[in-house]
Design an enzyme around this catalytic site. Structure first.
Site, PDB file in Angstrom:
ATOM      1  N   GLY A   1      10.237  63.028 -29.880  1.00 36.17           N
ATOM      2  CA  GLY A   1      10.179  63.595 -28.538  1.00 36.17           C
ATOM      3  C   GLY A   1      11.441  63.320 -27.767  1.00 36.17           C
TER       4      GLY A   1
ATOM      5  N   HIS B   1       1.557  53.238 -18.430  1.00 35.08           N
ATOM      6  CA  HIS B   1       2.900  52.802 -18.845  1.00 35.08           C
ATOM      7  C   HIS B   1       3.861  53.702 -18.079  1.00 35.08           C
ATOM      8  CE1 HIS B   1       6.348  51.510 -21.050  1.00 35.08           C
ATOM      9  NE2 HIS B   1       6.542  52.686 -21.624  1.00 35.08           N
TER      10      HIS B   1
ATOM     11  N   THR C   1       5.610  57.969 -27.994  1.00 41.18           N
ATOM     12  CA  THR C   1       6.194  59.044 -27.182  1.00 41.18           C
ATOM     13  C   THR C   1       5.699  58.988 -25.735  1.00 41.18           C
ATOM     14  OG1 THR C   1       6.244  60.433 -29.160  1.00 41.18           O
ATOM     15  CG2 THR C   1       6.502  61.546 -27.051  1.00 41.18           C
ATOM     16  N   ASN C   2       6.612  59.187 -24.795  1.00 48.57           N
ATOM     17  CA  ASN C   2       6.282  59.209 -23.364  1.00 48.57           C
ATOM     18  C   ASN C   2       6.041  60.630 -22.854  1.00 48.57           C
ATOM     19  OD1 ASN C   2       6.319  56.462 -22.468  1.00 48.57           O
ATOM     20  ND2 ASN C   2       8.530  56.433 -22.784  1.00 48.57           N
TER      21      ASN C   2
END
Length: 310
Positions: free
Chosen positions: A77, A175, A119-120
């Site tokens: 990502g 997060h 992945t963010n």
């Protein structure tokens, strides 16, 4: 154990190194659409392995090669750029997860595999990956606020002049920018934080705590500003999570996994017992009404971001 890592950018490469250094994998598969990058990473890591553990490391650009993996780490990502928030990556990385997860699931044993999401924006990607994979929530695990909590313990360690290993303090919720610190449950060597400060004559007033919270929430931005990306901390968190799973350690980690169902489904970080099968039990620490409200606000932000994908 065979472990596959999807996405071999700066984060994925660091994760591969950290995982290899645990000595717990007999085979690590590095998958990247850029075959040249994957092969270079595998070659470099293979050379490093000569100084540590004898591990089979392969680079691939086909999902068939991940067959037999018990753990698949998704680190693919777009990464945060200076000035971006994790949420800025939402739609681009949702597309990435939506593409990867079905391909992963077509090549693994759904009865045993665990997905580890890096992945963010992390919590939303955990929700999306769990929905698409149809795996039990306990086996779709995001690193959550493991790194945030480590940052908190590091800052407190310097403030209190005591080892991080003696500090038990959690960052919970997203997060991201809405994460919160559970000060009321923090303790040092089994002694609650306030009592520890009284006994050691260390002052930790609310203004200092606010500064610490700000530093924890903004640590990633500072690192990105200085070196372009963060990778060592999150790689260490992934390795620690894998160690906990593989060895069935049943330690308490602040990982993110989906709880609830339907419109009430939500992934966010809470203290959770983690073992061989993934998340075993979710715990709820003692909190003040203000802390509880902050945690609820964080959850609402995650859910709103997830709903925006529909």
């Amino acid at each position: 154990m065979k472990i596959s890592i999807i996405g071999i950018g700066s984060v994925g490469s660091a994760v591969a190194t950290a995982v290899a250094n645990t000595g717990l994998a007999h085979e690590i598969v590095l998958f990247d659409r850029n075959g040249v990058r994957a092969r270079a990473a595998a070659e470099d890591l293979g050379h490093a392995a000569a100084f540590s553990y004898d591990i089979k490391i392969t680079a691939v650009n086909t999902y068939r090669a991940i067959r037999g993996s018990e753990i698949v780490i998704i680190a693919a990502g777009a990464n945060q750029k200076p000035g971006q928030t994790r949420t800025d990556l939402l739609h681009a990385n949702a597309d990435v997860i939506s593409d990867i997860v079905p391909r992963v699931m077509a090549n693994v044993d759904s009865k045993n595999v665990k997905l580890v999401i890096v992945t963010n924006p992390l919590d939303v990607m955990v929700m999306l990956a769990q929905k698409i994979s149809k795996l039990p929530p306990a086996r779709v695990i995001g690193t959550g606020t493991m790194l945030d909590s480590a940052r908190l313990r590091t800052i407190l360690s310097r403030q209190l002049s005591v080892s991080t290993q003696s500090i038990n303090a959690y960052v919970l919720g997203e997060h991201g920018d809405s994460s919160m610190i559970v000060w009321s449950s923090a303790c040092v060597g089994g002694i609650d934080l306030n009592s520890f400060c009284r006994q050691t004559k260390i002052s930790l007033p609310q203004t200092t705590r606010n500064t610490i919270e700000h530093r924890v929430q903004n640590a990633a931005y500072e690192i990105i500003r200085g070196r372009g990306a963060t990778w060592d901390g999150i790689a260490a968190a992934v390795a620690d999570l894998l160690r906990c799973i593989i060895n069935d350690e049943r330690r308490i980690l602040t990982v993110s996994t989906v709880a609830g169902s339907g419109a009430s489904a939500l992934a966010m970080s809470l203290p959770r017992i983690v073992g061989r099968g993934g998340v075993i039990t979710t715990l709820m620490p003692r909190m003040t009404s203000t802390e509880s409200a902050a945690l609820r606000r964080s959850g609402k932000i995650i859910r709103k971001n997830y709903d925006s994908l529909k």
